[in-house]
Each structure stands twice: as C-alpha cells, then as structure tokens.
Design an enzyme around this catalytic site. Structure first.
Site, PDB file in Angstrom:
ATOM      1  CE  LYS A 171      47.843  31.649   5.014  1.00  0.00           C
ATOM      2  NZ  LYS A 171      46.877  31.224   6.047  1.00  0.00           N
ATOM      3  CD  GLU A 246      39.155  40.684  -5.526  1.00  0.00           C
ATOM      4  OE1 GLU A 246      38.530  41.691  -5.122  1.00  0.00           O
ATOM      5  OE2 GLU A 246      39.314  40.432  -6.733  1.00  0.00           O
ATOM      6  CB  CYS A 280      34.731  41.567   1.582  1.00  0.00           C
ATOM      7  SG  CYS A 280      34.178  40.537   0.229  1.00  0.00           S
ATOM      8  CD  GLU A 381      35.972  44.828   6.133  1.00  0.00           C
ATOM      9  OE1 GLU A 381      37.168  44.586   6.330  1.00  0.00           O
ATOM     10  OE2 GLU A 381      35.339  44.428   5.143  1.00  0.00           O
TER      11      GLU A 381
HETATM   12  P1  NAD Z   1      43.206  38.598   7.270  1.00  0.00           P
HETATM   13  O1  NAD Z   1      43.800  39.641   6.390  1.00  0.00           O
HETATM   14  O2  NAD Z   1      43.561  38.608   8.694  1.00  0.00           O
HETATM   15  O3  NAD Z   1      43.625  37.132   6.764  1.00  0.00           O
HETATM   16  C1  NAD Z   1      43.378  36.702   5.460  1.00  0.00           C
HETATM   17  C2  NAD Z   1      44.371  35.624   5.105  1.00  0.00           C
HETATM   18  O4  NAD Z   1      45.667  36.186   5.063  1.00  0.00           O
HETATM   19  C3  NAD Z   1      44.454  34.475   6.108  1.00  0.00           C
HETATM   20  O5  NAD Z   1      44.649  33.268   5.413  1.00  0.00           O
HETATM   21  C4  NAD Z   1      45.657  34.818   6.925  1.00  0.00           C
HETATM   22  O6  NAD Z   1      46.270  33.699   7.512  1.00  0.00           O
HETATM   23  C5  NAD Z   1      46.554  35.426   5.875  1.00  0.00           C
HETATM   24  N1  NAD Z   1      47.591  36.336   6.364  1.00  0.00           N
HETATM   25  C6  NAD Z   1      47.590  37.084   7.499  1.00  0.00           C
HETATM   26  N2  NAD Z   1      48.750  37.782   7.589  1.00  0.00           N
HETATM   27  C7  NAD Z   1      49.481  37.483   6.501  1.00  0.00           C
HETATM   28  C8  NAD Z   1      50.753  37.907   6.012  1.00  0.00           C
HETATM   29  N3  NAD Z   1      51.530  38.763   6.685  1.00  0.00           N
HETATM   30  N4  NAD Z   1      51.190  37.422   4.837  1.00  0.00           N
HETATM   31  C9  NAD Z   1      50.431  36.550   4.138  1.00  0.00           C
HETATM   32  N5  NAD Z   1      49.225  36.109   4.539  1.00  0.00           N
HETATM   33  C10 NAD Z   1      48.750  36.570   5.710  1.00  0.00           C
HETATM   34  O7  NAD Z   1      41.659  38.682   7.033  1.00  0.00           O
HETATM   35  P2  NAD Z   1      40.516  37.787   7.719  1.00  0.00           P
HETATM   36  O8  NAD Z   1      40.251  38.387   9.047  1.00  0.00           O
HETATM   37  O9  NAD Z   1      40.827  36.368   7.623  1.00  0.00           O
HETATM   38  O10 NAD Z   1      39.304  38.044   6.721  1.00  0.00           O
HETATM   39  C11 NAD Z   1      38.478  39.109   6.844  1.00  0.00           C
HETATM   40  C12 NAD Z   1      38.881  40.196   5.866  1.00  0.00           C
HETATM   41  O11 NAD Z   1      38.840  39.721   4.530  1.00  0.00           O
HETATM   42  C13 NAD Z   1      37.907  41.346   5.885  1.00  0.00           C
HETATM   43  O12 NAD Z   1      38.606  42.565   5.900  1.00  0.00           O
HETATM   44  C14 NAD Z   1      37.122  41.205   4.600  1.00  0.00           C
HETATM   45  O13 NAD Z   1      36.578  42.370   4.113  1.00  0.00           O
HETATM   46  C15 NAD Z   1      38.144  40.618   3.696  1.00  0.00           C
HETATM   47  N6  NAD Z   1      37.508  39.894   2.599  1.00  0.00           N
HETATM   48  C16 NAD Z   1      37.533  40.436   1.356  1.00  0.00           C
HETATM   49  C17 NAD Z   1      36.924  39.795   0.301  1.00  0.00           C
HETATM   50  C18 NAD Z   1      36.948  40.393  -1.073  1.00  0.00           C
HETATM   51  O14 NAD Z   1      36.730  39.689  -2.033  1.00  0.00           O
HETATM   52  N7  NAD Z   1      37.204  41.667  -1.236  1.00  0.00           N
HETATM   53  C19 NAD Z   1      36.299  38.567   0.495  1.00  0.00           C
HETATM   54  C20 NAD Z   1      36.289  38.030   1.768  1.00  0.00           C
HETATM   55  C21 NAD Z   1      36.917  38.712   2.808  1.00  0.00           C
END
Ligand code: NAD
Length: 496
Positions: A171, A246, A280, A381
């Site tokens: 997804k 992650e 991240c 963050e």
């Molecule tokens: P987010 O958590 O809002 O969304 C990430 C994904 O999760 C999206 O596809 C979203 O649709 C989905 N999602 C949201 N709510 C959900 C739920 N209840 N159940 C299942 N899926 C759900 O994060 P974002 O704003 O898209 O991305 C930024 C974040 O990602 C930052 O905090 C960043 O640090 C982190 N990030 C981490 C890494 C890593 O490898 N550690 C890499 C890239 C980004």
C-alpha cells in the site's frame, strides 16, 4: 492499481499535485477496502498455488536482476516522475529514487542466490536422528510506504519478501504512487507470476488500517512516523502478526573539537538539506563544542548561502520543494515553536524570495542556535530543512545529549582522530553511525532504528531473515523410537 496481474482503475480518483507549483499533474486510482480484499485474496491464492515459492531461488533472483536492468534503462524518465511527485531535486531523485532501487534489487538478487533456505542440524549427537531447518515464507506480507522516499521503500518492503517466496500487497502513500506501479510492471515483464505482487493506492486510516488488520496478512513491513508505527503494531498484535517498523528520527550530528571543519560543515549541510530535510535519518540536531561553536556556525551559514533552491527538475538545483501544504505548515509551526522556546533563528525561517516561490511549498534551510536539548525543536521530528544547534562542553556531555532522545535511527561523529570517533560512535544509541559522513547508507549494511525509531532491519546481509519463519524437521533413521536419546520408554515397546 495493480491487482492479480492486471491494472485496476477507479472512477473516484486522487489528484496529485507537483509540490514545486501546487498544480495538479496526475490522478491516481483510489482504493476501497474491497480492493484491499481483492489484492490480499490474489496474493493468498498465488501463495497457496505455490508456483512462485517453489520457483528455484536462482530463477527468482533472475527476475529481480531483469527488473533492475529494465529500471536502469528508464532512469531519466522515472527520476523525473519521482521529482514531480515529491519535489525532490532531480539529482537526488536520480541517485536515491532510481540508483538505490536498482542497486538494492541487484543486491537482493545476490542474497537470494546465496541464501541457505535449508540448513542441516545435528540432534543430540545421534547418528540415526537427523534434523534440518527450513526457512519458509510466511504467506502474504503487507508493505506500507511513506511519500518521502517512495522508490527505495517500495523495494525494501517488497523484494526481500518476494525473494523468500512470500506474496506481497504494497500500500503506497496516495501522494506518491507511481514508482510502486512502475515496479509492478517491471516485475511482471521480468516474469513474476500474477497475484504474487500487488499494489494498492490508498489512505492510511482506512486502507492501510484494513490491510494491517486483514486476517490473511501474516507480516507488516511499515515505514512512516512513530505515531502511526505504534498503531500498526497495536493492530498487528490482534492476530500476533510479525512487524518490521522503520520510523522517525532526530539524529544527532556530533562535531568533535579536532574535526576537519570544512568536511564537517559540508557534511552537516548534506545531512539536513538533502530532500529538504524530509529524510527519516536527517542530521537534524547539531552538537558543537563551545570552543569552535561560533566559527562553525559562521562557516555553516556561509555554506548555506551557496545552496541553490528552485525548480526540482533543473539539474543545477540542490534543494527542491517541501512535499505538501501540510508539510510546509508543520515546518512553519515548528519555527514558531522554536522562537517561542527562546532559540535564536540564525538563518532561514521562510520561503526564498522571488516570484517562483509564490506557488508551491518552499522553505529555505533554517538554523536555530542557542537550542537546549529539552526544547521541542530538539526532541520532535520536524521533517523539514531545520537544524537545531546545541552547544556542549565535554565529549561525555555530547554523548549524553545525543542519547537523550526517544529516537535512535542515525547519528554522526566528525573527528580527525579515528579512534576517538570510533569510541564515541560505539557509545551512541543509534542503528547507523556515520563517522565523517552522513546519509552513508549502503545495501551491505543493515538499516533500522534503536528505541522508538523502529523494529527490525532492512538491507544488509541478513535482510531476508525478517521474511522467513524457521521450521525444524527431524527424521528418525533408527526405526526404533524407543532408543531416542532421552531414554524415555513408555510401556513395552514393540521392538522389545
Ligand atoms: P505516516 O506515518 O503518516 O504515513 C506512512 C504510511 O502509513 C502512509 O502510506 C500512510 O498512508 C500509512 N498510514 C497512515 N496511517 C495508517 C494506519 N493507521 N494504518 C496503516 N497505515 C497507515 O508518515 P509520512 O508522513 O507519510 O512519512 C513521514 C514519516 O516517515 C517520518 O516520520 C519519517 O521519519 C518516517 N520515515 C522513516 C523512514 C525509516 O526508514 N526509518 C524512512 C522514511 C520515512
């Protein structure tokens, strides 16, 4: 979307804006929970049918190699799409949006060829009792990716799962669907059977959540924020599913007093400006010794003046736009918070000047000095090009500040004394520590977080282990169960 080997469109669509202009440039299918159910059912059928999991590992690896080669042939076109969807500067999109996925596909192909899917194991030193361990796939694995690096994360969620014989439902974030759909096409053309890899485009709270809680999903590999990661883990607990998370970071970048200042300034800029800080593992907390603090900040600001902000598609651009209006609002909110907390805004803090920046989502690199580690701009963050500079007196104090965080994704140390840098690196609570560098991610090294930055590791030599479960199989060659090593005989054995 891509479900059971075919393209699926919907009447209701997402509109996708170019972050550099705010203009709608694409539309994409919009999943309902029925699409998720169809994708999971297809993945489950493909798994039960077993054609893919029974395909020899070398043949599975060949599929990944062919996909990597085909991806390379379309490097310019695909980097441009990633650039248009994310606002990432085109040079970054080329290296990280296409170069990384290509290298990682090939690396996972190598791991697949080398993996010991069965391992012999002796039992209690008995000659006539043998055993072996079989590394079996789990079934349907769900991958959930964020918008910031849609390409690498799609590969990390999918390919190790496929390599070990699982089926996948990915997804993707609804703002950045294209790479995953391209990957689906590349894998199909490379010979992946229908149903083994599926992509749905949908939001988190409805579509992501439904996928995580689906009875037929055995594992969830999630990249995103720590808040969402917690929710994924709680939902996965309902049916005791495996999770790989992650999550976010607030990575400390420690300059020691003997650092090569030119290199450290360059690396600091690279660490928090790349992809406008929307990584991240950005180096978002800079720890400077009091003895060189002022000189370092002066040099840093001079260096930031050379950063070219502008059209992400222009190869001369260093830094593009922020992802969305929400992301820009979030960064602005944190700038206000930093000011209210008493930090000094030493650089940036707003959009660059000029007509070009009146549309789209722009923020200059921003530096706060006089930050204490207790401030929210040092603990939370921000996910933008904002650096919090913290002054320290001793190396022990720097390490204590660095570790005083809920996060533990990455960290950096700058020093001309390698042993000194290594001593510091080994005391830092972080999954990756870069000495005299930043963003130094290699497919050969595991990537993942300590503490609330995550669970499990992606990449590295053991990446496939996360997607298998061990089955222990024993064979009794003696024909006489009563002679087993434990010496337990119940009643009168037939052989007696
Ligand atoms: P987010 O958590 O809002 O969304 C990430 C994904 O999760 C999206 O596809 C979203 O649709 C989905 N999602 C949201 N709510 C959900 C739920 N209840 N159940 C299942 N899926 C759900 O994060 P974002 O704003 O898209 O991305 C930024 C974040 O990602 C930052 O905090 C960043 O640090 C982190 N990030 C981490 C890494 C890593 O490898 N550690 C890499 C890239 C980004």
């Amino acid at each position: 979307m891509f479900i059971d080997g075919t393209w699926v469109d919907t009447d209701d669509a997402y509109t996708i804006a170019d972050p550099a202009t705010g203009e709608i440039v694409e539309t994409s299918a919009k999943a309902t929970v029925d699409h998720v159910d169809a994708a999971v059912a297809a993945a489950r059928r493909a798994f039960v049918d077993g054609a893919w999991r029974r395909t020899a590992p070398v043949a599975r690896a060949a599929v990944f190699d062919r996909a990597a080669e085909a991806l390379g042939a379309r490097m310019d076109e695909i980097s441009s799409i990633i650039c248009r969807e994310t606002g990432m500067a085109i040079r970054t999109a080329g290296a990280l949006g296409v170069g990384f996925p290509m290298m990682h596909l090939s690396y996972f192909a190598d791991l697949t060829r080398a993996y010991e899917f069965t391992r012999a194991a002796p039992i209690n030193g008995q000659v006539l009792h043998g055993g072996y361990i079989r590394k079996e796939p789990l079934g349907v694995c769900a991958g959930i990716t964020p918008w910031n690096f849609p390409a690498s994360t799609a590969v990390w969620k999918s390919i190790p799962a496929l390599a070990t014989g699982n089926s996948v439902v990915l997804k993707v974030d609804e703002k950045t669907p294209s790479f995953a759909l391209e990957l689906a096409a590349l894998l199909k053309d490379a010979g992946l059977p229908d149903g083994v890899f599926n992509v749905v485009v949908g939001d988190g709270p409805t579509i992501g959540e439904h996928l995580v809680r689906h009875d037929d999903v055995a594992l969830i590999s999630f990249t995103g924020s720590t808040t969402t990661g917690r929710r994924v883990m709680a939902n996965a607990a309902e049916r005791v599913k495996r999770v790989l998370l992650e999550l976010g970071g607030k990575s400390p970048n420690i300059v020691l007093d003997d650092a090569d200042l030119d290199a450290a300034v360059d690396g600091t800029v690279y660490g928090f400006v790349l992809h406008a800080g929307q990584a991240c593992e950005s180096g978002s907390r800079l720890l400077l010794p009091a003895s060189i603090h002022d000189e370092f900040v002066d040099r840093l600001i001079a260096r930031l003046d050379t950063i070219r902000i502008g059209d992400p598609q222009d190869p001369a651009t260093d830094m593009g736009a922020l992802m969305s209006a929400e992301q820009l609002a979030r960064v602005r909110r944190y700038i206000d918070i930093g000011l209210a907390e008493g930090a000094t805004l030493a650089y940036g803090g707003g959009a660059p000047e000029g007509e070009r920046f009146a549309r789209g989502y722009w923020m200059r690199p921003t530096v706060f000095t006089n930050v204490s580690n207790q401030m929210r701009i040092a603990q939370e963050e921000i996910f933008g090009p904002v650096l919090s500079v913290i002054r320290y007196e001793t190396v022990d104090e720097a390490i204590a500040i660095a570790n005083d965080s809920d996060y533990g994704l990455a960290a950096g140390v700058w020093s001309t004394d390698n042993q000194r840098a290594i001593d510091v690196a080994e005391r830092l609570e972080a999954g990756s520590v870069w000495i005299n560098d930043w963003h130094n991610m290699s497919q050969h090294l595991p990537f993942g977080g300590y503490k609330q930055s995550g669970l499990g590791r992606e990449l590295g030599p053991d990446a496939l282990d996360e997607f298998v479960q061990d089955k222990s199989i024993t064979v009794d060659l003696s024909g006489d169960v009563s002679r087993r090593a434990y010496g337990i005989v119940l009643g009168t054995p037939a052989h007696a």
